[in-house]
Design a protein around this motif. Structure first.
Motif, short mmCIF file in Angstrom:
data_model
loop_
_atom_site.label_atom_id
_atom_site.label_comp_id
_atom_site.label_asym_id
_atom_site.label_seq_id
_atom_site.Cartn_x
_atom_site.Cartn_y
_atom_site.Cartn_z
N TYR A 19 0.82 -1.20 0.00
CA TYR A 19 0.00 0.00 0.00
C TYR A 19 0.86 1.26 0.00
O TYR A 19 0.54 2.24 -0.67
N MET A 40 -3.63 -0.03 -8.43
CA MET A 40 -4.42 -0.34 -7.23
C MET A 40 -4.62 -1.84 -7.07
O MET A 40 -4.98 -2.32 -5.99
N PRO A 43 -1.74 -3.87 -4.22
CA PRO A 43 -1.99 -4.17 -2.81
C PRO A 43 -3.18 -5.10 -2.60
O PRO A 43 -3.20 -5.91 -1.68
N LEU A 44 -4.16 -5.00 -3.50
CA LEU A 44 -5.31 -5.90 -3.40
C LEU A 44 -4.89 -7.34 -3.60
O LEU A 44 -5.28 -8.23 -2.84
N THR A 47 -2.84 -8.54 -0.57
CA THR A 47 -3.71 -8.75 0.59
C THR A 47 -4.53 -10.02 0.43
O THR A 47 -4.63 -10.83 1.35
N PHE A 59 -11.40 -6.44 0.83
CA PHE A 59 -10.43 -5.43 0.38
C PHE A 59 -10.72 -4.99 -1.05
O PHE A 59 -10.40 -3.86 -1.42
N GLY A 60 -11.31 -5.86 -1.87
CA GLY A 60 -11.72 -5.46 -3.21
C GLY A 60 -12.79 -4.38 -3.16
O GLY A 60 -12.76 -3.42 -3.92
N THR A 63 -10.98 -1.25 -2.06
CA THR A 63 -10.15 -0.72 -3.13
C THR A 63 -11.01 -0.05 -4.20
O THR A 63 -10.65 0.99 -4.73
N ILE A 66 -11.97 3.31 -2.86
CA ILE A 66 -10.84 4.24 -2.91
C ILE A 66 -10.61 4.72 -4.34
O ILE A 66 -10.42 5.91 -4.59
N PHE A 67 -10.66 3.80 -5.30
CA PHE A 67 -10.45 4.17 -6.70
C PHE A 67 -11.54 5.12 -7.18
O PHE A 67 -11.26 6.10 -7.87
N TYR A 92 -12.90 -5.08 -8.80
CA TYR A 92 -11.93 -5.26 -7.71
C TYR A 92 -12.32 -6.41 -6.78
O TYR A 92 -11.46 -7.12 -6.28
N GLY A 96 -10.00 -9.60 -6.11
CA GLY A 96 -9.67 -10.00 -4.74
C GLY A 96 -10.04 -11.44 -4.46
O GLY A 96 -9.27 -12.18 -3.83
#
Length: 117
Positions: A19, A40, A43-44, A47, A59-60, A63, A66-67, A92, A96
């Motif tokens: 990250y 992006m 890190p996905l 993780t 986390f997807g 993410t 965040i995107f 995402y 993930g």
């Protein structure tokens, strides 16, 4: 079979480093939307691979949020359509989950399975 505490801290450290790398790449220069979308995933993927498919889906989702926030904050990327945030999160989450299924499975012996019941 129990894992040591250092094993989990190593996983958390890898995720944190990935990250930090992504944040450094994103904020060091003005980046194109496609580059941010691809970077992006790093890190996905780390993780999800480190913790499994369920965490990968969670986390997807994060993410994707965040995107989408980065898309809205960066005025150079243009106007986004109504379905774009949903599409981003779905992509995402799928990435993930796919990377999470590559997570190494823990081997359990028959004695441990009996003890669990």
């Amino acid at each position: 079979m129990t894992r040591s505490v250092s094993f989990y801290w190593t996983r958390i450290g890898l995720v944190a480093l990935s990250y930090l790398l992504v944040l450094g790449l994103l904020f060091s220069q003005q980046a194109a939307q496609e580059f941010v979308f691809l970077i992006m995933m790093l890190p996905l993927a780390v993780t999800a691979f480190a913790f499994g498919p369920l965490v990968g889906v969670g986390f997807g989702l994060a993410t994707g949020a965040i995107f989408t926030s980065l898309m809205l904050l960066n005025s150079g990327w243009g106007v986004i359509s109504f379905g774009q945030p949903i599409f981003n999160m779905a992509i995402y989450m799928a990435i993930g989950a796919a990377c999470g299924y590559l997570h190494p499975k823990e081997k359990t012996s028959d004695d441990e399975k009996q003890a669990a019941w």
